[in-house]
Design a protein around this motif. Sequence first.
Motif, short mmCIF file in Angstrom:
data_model
loop_
_atom_site.label_atom_id
_atom_site.label_comp_id
_atom_site.label_asym_id
_atom_site.label_seq_id
_atom_site.Cartn_x
_atom_site.Cartn_y
_atom_site.Cartn_z
N ILE A 141 7.12 4.70 -5.84
CA ILE A 141 7.52 5.61 -4.77
C ILE A 141 7.48 4.85 -3.44
CG2 ILE A 141 5.14 6.51 -4.71
CD1 ILE A 141 6.21 9.16 -3.80
N SER A 142 8.53 4.99 -2.68
CA SER A 142 8.54 4.29 -1.40
C SER A 142 8.42 5.30 -0.27
CB SER A 142 9.84 3.51 -1.22
OG SER A 142 10.85 4.36 -0.75
N SER A 143 7.80 4.88 0.81
CA SER A 143 7.69 5.78 1.96
C SER A 143 7.28 4.99 3.20
CB SER A 143 6.63 6.85 1.68
OG SER A 143 6.56 7.72 2.78
N HIS A 144 7.67 5.50 4.34
CA HIS A 144 7.12 4.91 5.56
C HIS A 144 6.13 5.87 6.19
CE1 HIS A 144 10.77 7.05 6.96
NE2 HIS A 144 9.99 7.39 7.96
N ILE A 145 5.94 7.04 5.54
CA ILE A 145 4.90 7.96 6.00
C ILE A 145 3.66 7.66 5.15
CG2 ILE A 145 4.31 10.39 6.37
CD1 ILE A 145 7.40 10.90 6.19
N LEU A 146 2.72 6.94 5.77
CA LEU A 146 1.65 6.36 4.98
C LEU A 146 0.69 7.39 4.41
CD1 LEU A 146 1.03 3.35 7.34
CD2 LEU A 146 2.54 3.50 5.39
N THR A 147 0.45 8.45 5.20
CA THR A 147 -0.51 9.46 4.72
C THR A 147 0.02 10.16 3.47
OG1 THR A 147 0.49 10.91 6.35
CG2 THR A 147 -1.64 9.95 6.93
N GLU A 148 1.32 10.13 3.34
CA GLU A 148 1.97 10.78 2.21
C GLU A 148 1.53 10.12 0.89
OE1 GLU A 148 6.24 11.28 2.91
OE2 GLU A 148 6.46 10.25 0.99
N LEU A 149 1.29 8.81 0.94
CA LEU A 149 0.98 8.08 -0.28
C LEU A 149 -0.51 8.04 -0.59
CD1 LEU A 149 3.40 5.04 0.06
CD2 LEU A 149 3.74 7.16 -1.15
N GLU A 150 -1.32 8.21 0.44
CA GLU A 150 -2.77 8.15 0.25
C GLU A 150 -3.20 9.34 -0.60
OE1 GLU A 150 -4.71 7.62 3.93
OE2 GLU A 150 -6.00 6.08 3.06
N GLY A 151 -3.99 9.12 -1.55
CA GLY A 151 -4.45 10.21 -2.40
C GLY A 151 -3.50 10.48 -3.54
N LEU A 152 -2.37 9.81 -3.54
CA LEU A 152 -1.41 9.99 -4.62
C LEU A 152 -1.28 8.70 -5.44
CD1 LEU A 152 0.90 11.63 -6.01
CD2 LEU A 152 2.44 10.66 -4.32
N CYS A 153 -1.21 7.57 -4.70
CA CYS A 153 -0.94 6.30 -5.37
C CYS A 153 -2.21 5.68 -5.95
CB CYS A 153 -0.33 5.31 -4.39
SG CYS A 153 1.23 5.89 -3.77
N THR A 154 -2.01 4.98 -7.05
CA THR A 154 -3.12 4.21 -7.61
C THR A 154 -3.05 2.77 -7.10
OG1 THR A 154 -1.71 3.91 -9.52
CG2 THR A 154 -3.41 5.57 -9.70
N SER A 155 -1.84 2.31 -6.83
CA SER A 155 -1.66 0.96 -6.27
C SER A 155 -0.64 1.04 -5.14
CB SER A 155 -1.10 0.01 -7.32
OG SER A 155 -1.98 -0.08 -8.40
N ILE A 156 -0.72 0.10 -4.24
CA ILE A 156 0.29 0.07 -3.19
C ILE A 156 0.74 -1.37 -2.92
CG2 ILE A 156 -0.40 2.16 -1.95
CD1 ILE A 156 -1.68 0.32 0.15
N GLY A 157 1.91 -1.45 -2.33
CA GLY A 157 2.41 -2.74 -1.85
C GLY A 157 2.94 -2.51 -0.45
N ILE A 158 2.66 -3.47 0.42
CA ILE A 158 3.13 -3.31 1.79
C ILE A 158 4.26 -4.32 2.03
CG2 ILE A 158 2.49 -3.43 4.24
CD1 ILE A 158 -0.36 -2.66 3.35
N MET A 159 5.42 -3.80 2.42
CA MET A 159 6.59 -4.67 2.64
C MET A 159 6.90 -4.78 4.12
SD MET A 159 9.47 -3.96 -0.24
CE MET A 159 10.40 -5.45 0.10
N GLU A 160 7.26 -5.98 4.51
CA GLU A 160 7.73 -6.20 5.88
C GLU A 160 8.81 -7.26 5.86
OE1 GLU A 160 4.74 -5.15 9.50
OE2 GLU A 160 5.23 -7.22 9.09
N LYS A 161 9.92 -6.97 6.49
CA LYS A 161 11.05 -7.91 6.57
C LYS A 161 11.40 -8.49 5.20
CE LYS A 161 10.04 -9.06 11.31
NZ LYS A 161 9.39 -10.00 12.22
N GLY A 162 11.41 -7.64 4.22
CA GLY A 162 11.85 -8.06 2.89
C GLY A 162 10.79 -8.72 2.05
N ARG A 163 9.61 -8.96 2.64
CA ARG A 163 8.55 -9.65 1.88
C ARG A 163 7.42 -8.68 1.54
NH1 ARG A 163 8.05 -15.38 2.16
NH2 ARG A 163 9.89 -16.29 3.10
N LEU A 164 6.79 -8.92 0.41
CA LEU A 164 5.64 -8.12 0.03
C LEU A 164 4.41 -8.81 0.62
CD1 LEU A 164 5.15 -5.61 -1.78
CD2 LEU A 164 4.63 -7.17 -3.61
N VAL A 165 3.83 -8.21 1.68
CA VAL A 165 2.74 -8.91 2.36
C VAL A 165 1.37 -8.59 1.75
CG1 VAL A 165 3.91 -9.27 4.56
CG2 VAL A 165 2.72 -7.13 4.16
N ARG A 166 1.27 -7.48 1.05
CA ARG A 166 0.00 -7.15 0.39
C ARG A 166 0.28 -6.24 -0.80
NH1 ARG A 166 -2.88 -9.78 2.43
NH2 ARG A 166 -4.22 -9.00 4.07
#
Lengths: 309, 525
Positions: free
Chosen positions: A187-212
Amino acid sequence: MIQIANLRKEFDELVAVDNLTLTIPSGEIYGLIGPNGAGKTTTIRIACGLLEPTQGEVRVADVDVLRDPERARQHIGYLSDFFSVYEDLKVREYLDYFAHAYKMPDAKIAQRITEVIEQAGLEAKCDSLIQGLSRGMKQRLGIARAMIHCPKVLLLDEPASGLDPKARIELRNLLRSVRDQGATILISSHILTELEGLCTSIGIMEKGRLVRTGRLEDVVSTGAQSRAIRLQWLGDAAAQLHELLSKTVAASEPKLNANDGEFRFSGSDDELAQFLTQIVACGIRVLSFREVRQTVEEMYMKLSTHEVM
Amino acid sequence: MRFWKNPEFVRHLRAELRTARAITILGVVLVICVIIGLGCWGSHEAQVEAYRRGNQMFGKPPAEQLAQLESQGSIDEWFAFYRFLIYAQMVVLTFWSLLCCAQSISGEREGKTWDFQRATGLSPAEFLIGKLLGEPIVAYFIVLCCLPITLLAGWLGHAGIGNVVSAYLLILSGSLFLGLAGLWMSSLFESRSRGIGLIGTFGLYLFLAFAVYLIDSSFTGIAAFSPLTGLLVLFRVDIPDRVATIFGKAVPWLVMSLLLYSTFGAWLVLMILRGIKKDFDQIKPLSRWQAIGCAAFLNFTAYALFHPQYFVTLRGWETPLHSDRFASFMVGVNGFVLFAMGLAMISPHDRLKIWWRSRVGVRSLLAEDGPPWPWLVISGITGYALLAWGMFAWKKDVGFDRSALLVGLIQSLAVLAFVTRDILFLQWCRLTRMRAPLLKGMLYLGLYYIAATVLSVVFGISSTVRGREALALSTPAGAFDNATSSYSHILFVGFSIQVALIILLLMATAARLRQGASVFDSSAA
């Protein structure tokens, strides 16, 4: 369940996705977060087989999406942000169309439609025209459509955009129930609170790269040398508490008010428990004592300002 | 999968033909049929009445003829009714099919539903069938409502079963062909350029509506693209006494229409199937070899449909036809074919970039995602080979001499140089950040040719030769000019300029691709 290797996508001179490698195990709800233009939508569209990458490989349920897109699509349910539905169909007809389009066996379609209508909470509207549904209901119908063919993987691109808080909570519950049935969700989102409490894992993307990327708790705690502890007490104990904190090596940055305060603690759980015992023994009447977890939002802000690399 | 079970067809059926709507359509169709019937009856009665008065007042027409007219009256009325019903159904079905299909895919793109369809397991063929038959479902229903009345009118009007079957065959095949053309056009346009797609749609319909007038051209058979031509012949309406021919052999108009629809339709199907499930930017209508095949097919069709007896030039009818005129004419036709194939060969931006990074040796120039110019050269050679073959095939009528072949070769080279320049310019446009690069590139090319023509006219005011020289320098028209021999050096200069421009465009394209590659290299590092 989802394996992305060295994925790259260029649009003219813009590199939308840059050497992205990602593995999402079965049963996960993986949140892909990042600002607009980070490459989330492009990644999801490539994973669906809707867009050809410039280079790289995507496998879903062990099927190569680029080489065998038709077979891969049988395992994928997809919902995008600016989605639309066929307003001139009824809810049941809409789902029936996609069930047939996904080549489900005729004998199973009616039962499956009833199941997803029930799961999406659309029983009351199943014979209504879609044009009469609210936006939240249309979104739920979109999810029902995405999972009509029992896909192993759901790829959801900003599914909650434009939804009111109630509809968001309903959507979150619906996704949890889908995950409980064994589906893997990206699931992708730019509303971060939306994913908290739902996701088991996350990835943070910036400028096409996965930074975390990683388990939610690991990613959130990354970069933190100490944890924040928040406490509340009764009576006038601020000075006493300040003195105790200054004597404790593991404690730092105390910010104390009259009856509450916060400090950072770099010791282990044992040491923290010992410190709590110590302040209680000193006669301070502790009302609450808890660790303040860093939110995804705070983590993301730190990353984007390069506080954490 | 049977078409009535095709999910896309069923979707349209459900959405557009709900019971209330179907009943309304049926009612409206019946009312219109009654109005047409009354109109035919009224018109015929008025004519009989006029004859009756003429007979009473002037004795003309004679009483026997009037009696025959009156006894024949009801049959003629029914036949006229049948004829108008067929015309009406043709207009409704062909126009509706083209219009609905031409908005189908672009409409789904605009409505943001297209990705969900593409993400399903429907195959390109299932999409094609579902959309082709489903989009104009209301028009098919209207025809279905008209069918019993038409059959009754045809039977009472003594139209004959062959006439009715032929008429419906023409209408149905014509509407399917137009539907395919519409679907193909709609796959090439997105929401931003949808308006241009619609203009193209109306243009195509107008072309087909007026294609019947091509019956008087050098390619009589092309008139069979319009179902109206076949219908006019079927209904014995006065049209020029021409026959459709294939290599000079007469072919019934119905057969010619079916041949054209099936062969051109097959190419449309191929192009649709290749691109229907692809992302808009990735669509390439034909592979390189298919484009060569298509160019050969179009050239072959031109030679097959050519009719030397009806050869028309700007100066009027030309008989006897000389081989050099024939060669020039066919090279001109091949120029348009080459340009169309060049358009189909233009590589998508990122495919060309990938080719640039992975290219090895000269052989990679012929790669599927490489630049279009080597394939244009192959198409040009194919076109010239077919010219030689065509001249041989038509040698009885146009002769077969070496000088004509040489003229054809020089003209082919000139056409190839200009088409290659234009296609490379469009390919370069596609590498820029322009929005709708191909459309804008075509617009620039159009402006260029208008400007070149205006300049030649301006130069031509002081001296005709100057005007012709200016035209020869900037357009391929000089190669087709009979008076070229007086300024052949200008023709050579014009050709050299085009070659220089081609080299410049190739360098500009390479510079753009290098730019992209350097971004890639730094990113990879």
